[in-house]
Motif scaffolding. Structure first.
Motif, PDB file in Angstrom:
ATOM      1  N   GLY A  32     -16.966  -6.760 -12.341  1.00  0.00           N
ATOM      2  CA  GLY A  32     -16.424  -6.961 -10.998  1.00  0.00           C
ATOM      3  C   GLY A  32     -14.932  -6.817 -10.893  1.00  0.00           C
ATOM      4  O   GLY A  32     -14.359  -5.749 -11.112  1.00  0.00           O
ATOM      5  N   THR A  33     -14.273  -7.923 -10.549  1.00  0.00           N
ATOM      6  CA  THR A  33     -12.833  -7.918 -10.291  1.00  0.00           C
ATOM      7  C   THR A  33     -12.007  -8.092 -11.556  1.00  0.00           C
ATOM      8  O   THR A  33     -10.796  -8.329 -11.475  1.00  0.00           O
ATOM      9  N   ALA A  34     -12.619  -7.959 -12.732  1.00  0.00           N
ATOM     10  CA  ALA A  34     -11.889  -8.097 -13.998  1.00  0.00           C
ATOM     11  C   ALA A  34     -11.124  -6.813 -14.298  1.00  0.00           C
ATOM     12  O   ALA A  34     -11.435  -6.075 -15.229  1.00  0.00           O
ATOM     13  N   VAL A  35     -10.144  -6.528 -13.468  1.00  0.00           N
ATOM     14  CA  VAL A  35      -9.288  -5.351 -13.581  1.00  0.00           C
ATOM     15  C   VAL A  35      -7.841  -5.832 -13.601  1.00  0.00           C
ATOM     16  O   VAL A  35      -7.571  -7.005 -13.326  1.00  0.00           O
ATOM     17  N   PRO A  36      -6.886  -4.975 -13.933  1.00  0.00           N
ATOM     18  CA  PRO A  36      -5.492  -5.425 -13.925  1.00  0.00           C
ATOM     19  C   PRO A  36      -5.099  -6.043 -12.587  1.00  0.00           C
ATOM     20  O   PRO A  36      -5.568  -5.624 -11.520  1.00  0.00           O
ATOM     21  N   ARG A  37      -4.229  -7.046 -12.648  1.00  0.00           N
ATOM     22  CA  ARG A  37      -3.839  -7.792 -11.458  1.00  0.00           C
ATOM     23  C   ARG A  37      -3.241  -6.889 -10.385  1.00  0.00           C
ATOM     24  O   ARG A  37      -3.427  -7.127  -9.187  1.00  0.00           O
ATOM     25  N   ASP A  38      -2.546  -5.826 -10.790  1.00  0.00           N
ATOM     26  CA  ASP A  38      -1.937  -4.955  -9.787  1.00  0.00           C
ATOM     27  C   ASP A  38      -2.894  -3.862  -9.310  1.00  0.00           C
ATOM     28  O   ASP A  38      -2.487  -2.925  -8.634  1.00  0.00           O
ATOM     29  N   PHE A  39      -4.178  -3.994  -9.657  1.00  0.00           N
ATOM     30  CA  PHE A  39      -5.218  -3.107  -9.143  1.00  0.00           C
ATOM     31  C   PHE A  39      -6.274  -3.879  -8.361  1.00  0.00           C
ATOM     32  O   PHE A  39      -6.967  -3.319  -7.519  1.00  0.00           O
ATOM     33  N   VAL A  40      -6.366  -5.183  -8.602  1.00  0.00           N
ATOM     34  CA  VAL A  40      -7.472  -5.965  -8.060  1.00  0.00           C
ATOM     35  C   VAL A  40      -7.419  -6.064  -6.537  1.00  0.00           C
ATOM     36  O   VAL A  40      -8.469  -6.198  -5.878  1.00  0.00           O
ATOM     37  N   GLU A  41      -6.217  -5.973  -5.939  1.00  0.00           N
ATOM     38  CA  GLU A  41      -6.130  -6.070  -4.489  1.00  0.00           C
ATOM     39  C   GLU A  41      -6.481  -4.767  -3.780  1.00  0.00           C
ATOM     40  O   GLU A  41      -6.664  -4.741  -2.563  1.00  0.00           O
ATOM     41  N   PHE A  42      -6.571  -3.688  -4.532  1.00  0.00           N
ATOM     42  CA  PHE A  42      -6.829  -2.376  -3.932  1.00  0.00           C
ATOM     43  C   PHE A  42      -8.155  -2.329  -3.162  1.00  0.00           C
ATOM     44  O   PHE A  42      -8.176  -1.978  -1.974  1.00  0.00           O
ATOM     45  N   PRO A  43      -9.307  -2.696  -3.751  1.00  0.00           N
ATOM     46  CA  PRO A  43     -10.554  -2.623  -2.983  1.00  0.00           C
ATOM     47  C   PRO A  43     -10.561  -3.536  -1.756  1.00  0.00           C
ATOM     48  O   PRO A  43     -11.125  -3.176  -0.712  1.00  0.00           O
ATOM     49  N   SER A  44      -9.942  -4.709  -1.876  1.00  0.00           N
ATOM     50  CA  SER A  44      -9.940  -5.638  -0.744  1.00  0.00           C
ATOM     51  C   SER A  44      -9.064  -5.120   0.386  1.00  0.00           C
ATOM     52  O   SER A  44      -9.391  -5.281   1.570  1.00  0.00           O
ATOM     53  N   GLN A  45      -7.940  -4.476   0.048  1.00  0.00           N
ATOM     54  CA  GLN A  45      -7.078  -3.926   1.085  1.00  0.00           C
ATOM     55  C   GLN A  45      -7.728  -2.732   1.767  1.00  0.00           C
ATOM     56  O   GLN A  45      -7.604  -2.551   2.987  1.00  0.00           O
ATOM     57  N   VAL A  46      -8.440  -1.922   1.001  1.00  0.00           N
ATOM     58  CA  VAL A  46      -9.164  -0.801   1.609  1.00  0.00           C
ATOM     59  C   VAL A  46     -10.174  -1.318   2.629  1.00  0.00           C
ATOM     60  O   VAL A  46     -10.342  -0.741   3.715  1.00  0.00           O
TER      61      VAL A  46
ATOM     62  N   LEU B  31       8.346  -8.761   0.441  1.00  0.00           N
ATOM     63  CA  LEU B  31       9.195  -8.297  -0.660  1.00  0.00           C
ATOM     64  C   LEU B  31      10.106  -9.404  -1.164  1.00  0.00           C
ATOM     65  O   LEU B  31      10.393  -9.488  -2.367  1.00  0.00           O
ATOM     66  N   ALA B  32      10.580 -10.267  -0.265  1.00  0.00           N
ATOM     67  CA  ALA B  32      11.434 -11.383  -0.698  1.00  0.00           C
ATOM     68  C   ALA B  32      10.674 -12.280  -1.665  1.00  0.00           C
ATOM     69  O   ALA B  32      11.231 -12.730  -2.680  1.00  0.00           O
ATOM     70  N   ALA B  33       9.401 -12.532  -1.373  1.00  0.00           N
ATOM     71  CA  ALA B  33       8.593 -13.352  -2.287  1.00  0.00           C
ATOM     72  C   ALA B  33       8.337 -12.617  -3.598  1.00  0.00           C
ATOM     73  O   ALA B  33       8.433 -13.195  -4.681  1.00  0.00           O
ATOM     74  N   ALA B  34       8.009 -11.327  -3.511  1.00  0.00           N
ATOM     75  CA  ALA B  34       7.713 -10.558  -4.719  1.00  0.00           C
ATOM     76  C   ALA B  34       8.923 -10.482  -5.637  1.00  0.00           C
ATOM     77  O   ALA B  34       8.806 -10.619  -6.866  1.00  0.00           O
ATOM     78  N   LEU B  35      10.093 -10.268  -5.058  1.00  0.00           N
ATOM     79  CA  LEU B  35      11.303 -10.163  -5.874  1.00  0.00           C
ATOM     80  C   LEU B  35      11.778 -11.526  -6.353  1.00  0.00           C
ATOM     81  O   LEU B  35      12.399 -11.629  -7.416  1.00  0.00           O
ATOM     82  N   LEU B  36      11.491 -12.576  -5.594  1.00  0.00           N
ATOM     83  CA  LEU B  36      11.767 -13.935  -6.066  1.00  0.00           C
ATOM     84  C   LEU B  36      10.923 -14.233  -7.298  1.00  0.00           C
ATOM     85  O   LEU B  36      11.414 -14.798  -8.294  1.00  0.00           O
ATOM     86  N   ASP B  37       9.655 -13.859  -7.247  1.00  0.00           N
ATOM     87  CA  ASP B  37       8.772 -14.004  -8.400  1.00  0.00           C
ATOM     88  C   ASP B  37       9.343 -13.261  -9.612  1.00  0.00           C
ATOM     89  O   ASP B  37       9.398 -13.798 -10.727  1.00  0.00           O
TER      90      ASP B  37
ATOM     91  N   ALA C  56       4.861 -13.233 -12.133  1.00  0.00           N
ATOM     92  CA  ALA C  56       5.468 -11.917 -12.369  1.00  0.00           C
ATOM     93  C   ALA C  56       4.581 -10.783 -11.859  1.00  0.00           C
ATOM     94  O   ALA C  56       4.788  -9.621 -12.226  1.00  0.00           O
ATOM     95  N   ALA C  57       3.601 -11.090 -11.026  1.00  0.00           N
ATOM     96  CA  ALA C  57       2.650 -10.068 -10.574  1.00  0.00           C
ATOM     97  C   ALA C  57       2.405 -10.111  -9.071  1.00  0.00           C
ATOM     98  O   ALA C  57       1.479  -9.464  -8.583  1.00  0.00           O
ATOM     99  N   TYR C  58       3.233 -10.842  -8.322  1.00  0.00           N
ATOM    100  CA  TYR C  58       3.016 -10.871  -6.876  1.00  0.00           C
ATOM    101  C   TYR C  58       3.315  -9.503  -6.247  1.00  0.00           C
ATOM    102  O   TYR C  58       2.856  -9.217  -5.152  1.00  0.00           O
ATOM    103  N   TYR C  59       4.066  -8.670  -6.960  1.00  0.00           N
ATOM    104  CA  TYR C  59       4.292  -7.297  -6.504  1.00  0.00           C
ATOM    105  C   TYR C  59       2.976  -6.547  -6.339  1.00  0.00           C
ATOM    106  O   TYR C  59       2.913  -5.484  -5.693  1.00  0.00           O
ATOM    107  N   SER C  60       1.896  -7.061  -6.932  1.00  0.00           N
ATOM    108  CA  SER C  60       0.623  -6.349  -7.001  1.00  0.00           C
ATOM    109  C   SER C  60       0.084  -5.952  -5.638  1.00  0.00           C
ATOM    110  O   SER C  60      -0.586  -4.920  -5.500  1.00  0.00           O
ATOM    111  N   TYR C  61       0.334  -6.772  -4.622  1.00  0.00           N
ATOM    112  CA  TYR C  61      -0.234  -6.485  -3.317  1.00  0.00           C
ATOM    113  C   TYR C  61       0.270  -5.152  -2.772  1.00  0.00           C
ATOM    114  O   TYR C  61      -0.503  -4.323  -2.302  1.00  0.00           O
ATOM    115  N   ILE C  62       1.579  -4.942  -2.835  1.00  0.00           N
ATOM    116  CA  ILE C  62       2.101  -3.690  -2.281  1.00  0.00           C
ATOM    117  C   ILE C  62       1.888  -2.539  -3.249  1.00  0.00           C
ATOM    118  O   ILE C  62       1.745  -1.392  -2.838  1.00  0.00           O
TER     119      ILE C  62
END
Length: 672
Positions: free
Chosen positions: A481-495, A543-549, A601-607
């Motif tokens: 299932g969702t056991a993929v890299p953190r910066d890929f896991v949001e891709f199907p949900s965003q689609v 982006l402010a949150a992602a870069l703060l992370d 260190a992975a909140y950038y994953s969403y964008i």
């Protein structure tokens, strides 16, 4: 009394037997599960036979069944139906689990067998999924410290235990702080602007806590939904300040010291493992691969987003007749949206009734694309009365179960998410049981649940995660299932969000719950025209949150943060995102994703994932004539594969090329 976790559940698909589960079962089950898996691992490590893929890697995949069962249930419930006892158990068991995982990953005899197989991997005749699993076990062992000296491993164990303990404490404090920070209103006149059902929900929230009047409960992000509707500027300021101050009030729920300590511990651990900082350690196995690639992406977006946010603030100030504050922004943005696009988003709520959105929107889209059906069942026990359970099937037969827990409550942490009670695996013969948890205000008994447009989007988004779990078709549980890299896991949900306003879906669910009238076509057109309105703010706060992370997790082990608020302010300014009307989506002290969850260190994953998402939406647009065929291709090439294939290789095979950033820039109004 028999502990229900010590044997597979007798219920369909291994669904947890909540009718039998009691709080007193968890600790004994965790203890038994850890002991069972350590015995299984010892047998693998001490096996006198030469290591083979079957007697080492497959044997590891089969281990830990009891621990898997109790963990899946416990951590889902501690987030959605927390009690003092559950939080006490979590505090006790979290460091034990960290030590247990370290004992396995740092077992020298086990790693020697894995390393032997890895060195001979080209001689073993493994198929693609088997080879990837072997490489994964080896990589994870090295990254976990399997090659460190014994004294270094001992320090690593100490760090992991303390990190686990502190993340648990952060979540516990944040839940208590969120409840304490709810804004109590005694004068109904102050609620002017809120809809009747929103006022009723606030009255119910107050009554549930034994209070007179009304209670405005807070959602996890900084900007609160009610700010778009409240006409009382003083109350808007109170609500906004309550949100901003979470974890900063100097009370027993203050999280600043936890934030500082977690950042320091993660930095020390990264250095011990040979990395310059925690962010570098996190990025390495992800699709981003390096912090330089993350910087390149975010650096393209930050200056344009901030410029757009400032321009939007000037425009809103002119419309308001005075300089607006962050507390005012949503209200005046809504006024301008209504005037410019003639769309009152709050007035649209009667068109988005939960039952119809769920069945004629979310489920219908899944049927059109993937041929799946959903049938509600009431014969299974529930952990809470609000919980819903659905059988899921496609043309080939049953797929698994979908569970929905839609309503906010004091025992539930903020936000929305997906869990798996059971993951799919051909090796174990299991089918998925997935859970979506939301935080929709619950109306009084007998009243319909009317959603905001954001609520609808969140439901479609989280259901995208659920589909990722339900469509899993892999052999090994590690890849399910969702056991993929953190910066890929949001891709199907965003689609999956794209189907919210798709012409084949929207007309079927956007229907007035009283009159039966469809959402007027002109409103649909105006919503489409208004889509990019406010994107400067939305992109900047994210982006402010992602870069703060990133700033917190690029600290070296010798860098000490004395003042959390000052560090936060400097980090956002350095990123060029210090826009007063667009504070970060999460401040450090309530950044649950980062200090209480798995996104450090992975909140950038969403964008990062949204680049793939926007590119894929374009692909679906090119295949609008046969959505069923397009959905089947997307399911087969991406959703079904989980972590069994390299995600970017799978994307290239699906799309026929690398992803392009231009569709994202256009979507967010950052490119003409």
């Amino acid at each position: 009394m028999t502990n229900p976790f010590l044997a597979p559940s007798p219920l369909p698909f291994g669904y947890p037997d909540f009718g039998a589960i009691r709080e007193e079962h968890y600790l004994p089950a965790f203890t038994a599960g850890m002991a069972e898996q350590r015995a299984e691992v010892a047998a693998i490590a001490d096996n006198p036979e030469p290591p083979t893929f079957e007697n080492t890697i497959v044997a590891m995949e089969r281990s830990g069944e009891t621990l898997r069962r109790v963990s899946a249930v416990f951590f889902a419930l501690v987030a959605s139906t927390s009690t003092p006892k559950l939080r006490e158990i979590e505090a006790e068991v979290a460091p034990q689990l960290a030590a247990h995982n370290d004992a396995i990953r740092l077992d020298p005899k086990l790693f020697a067998r894995i390393d032997d197989l890895f060195q001979r991997r080209d001689e073993l005749g493994l198929d693609e999924e088997e080879l990837r699993l072997l490489e994964r076990y080896h990589r994870d062992g090295v990254r976990a410290g399997a090659r460190l000296a014994p004294e270094q491993q001992e320090r690593l164990r100490e760090l992991n235990a303390e990190i686990s303990k502190l993340t648990t404490e952060f979540n516990s404090r944040l839940l208590a702080e969120a409840n304490d920070s709810a804004v109590h209103v005694t004068d109904a006149a102050q609620l002017d602007g809120l809809s009747a059902d929103a006022i009723a929900a606030a009255e119910k929230a107050a009554a549930d806590r034994g209070l007179d009047g009304y209670l405005i409960t807070l959602v996890l992000p900084t900007e609160q939904p009610v700010l778009a509707s409240l006409t009382d500027r003083e109350l808007r300021a109170r609500v906004h300040q309550a949100a901003l101050s979470r974890g900063l009030r100097g009370n027993e729920h203050d999280t600043r010291e936890i934030v500082r300590r977690l950042a320091a511990l993660r930095a020390e651990r990264a250095a011990l493992l040979g990395y310059p900082h925690h962010a570098a350690w996190v990025a390495e196995p992800f699709t981003a691969e390096s912090v330089e690639n993350i910087d390149a992406m975010l650096g393209k977006l930050a200056p344009v987003a901030a410029a757009n946010a400032r321009a939007e603030a000037e425009e809103l100030s002119a419309a308001a007749g005075h300089p607006i504050t962050a507390a005012d922004r949503a209200f005046h943005a809504e006024q301008v949206r209504r005037e410019r696009f003639a769309v009152d988003t709050d007035a649209l709520r009667p068109y988005f009734e939960l039952e119809r959105v769920l069945h004629e929107g979310v489920f219908r889209a899944a049927g059109l694309l993937y041929g799946v059906t959903f049938a509600e069942r009431d014969d299974l026990p529930r952990y809470h009365p609000d919980q819903r359970i659905f059988d899921v099937a496609d043309e080939d037969g049953p797929l698994g179960l979908y569970v929905l827990d839609p309503y906010a409550r004091a025992s539930k942490r903020g936000g929305a998410w997906m869990n798996s009670f059971v993951t799919q695996s051909h090796l174990r013969g299991t089918r998925p049981v997935v859970l979506n948890t939301l935080n929709i205000p619950k109306p009084p008994d007998g009243e319909p649940t009317l959603l905001t447009l954001d609520n609808v989007r969140t439901l479609f988004h989280e259901f995208g995660h659920a589909l990722h779990g339900l469509f899993s078709d892999v052999r090994f549980p590690t890849f399910a299932g969702t056991a993929v890299p953190r910066d890929f896991v949001e891709f199907p949900s965003q689609v999956n969000e794209m189907w919210l306003d798709h012409p084949a879906v929207l007309p079927h669910y956007a229907v007035h719950h009283e009159t039966g009238e469809p959402l007027p076509a002109e409103i649909v057109e105006k919503l489409a025209a208004a889509r990019r309105f406010g994107e400067g703010f939305a992109t900047t706060e994210y982006l402010a949150a992602a870069l703060l992370d990133q700033a917190w997790h690029r600290l070296g082990p010798d860098e000490v943060v004395e003042d959390v608020e000052r560090f936060e302010e400097a980090a956002i300014a350095a990123a060029g995102l210090a826009v007063p009307t667009a504070p970060p989506r999460y401040r450090s002290t309530y950044f649950q994703h980062v200090f209480g969850g798995g996104y450090s260190a992975a909140y950038y994953s969403y964008i990062w994932s949204e680049v793939l998402d926007a590119d894929t939406v374009e692909w679906f647009g090119e295949r609008a004539g046969d959505l069923r065929a397009a959905g089947e291709e997307f399911r087969r090439k991406l959703l079904a594969r989980g972590g069994a294939v390299d995600p970017m290789a799978a994307y290239r095979a699906f799309r026929g090329r690398d992803p392009q950033i231009e569709p994202l820039l256009v979507r967010r109004g950052l490119l003409a």
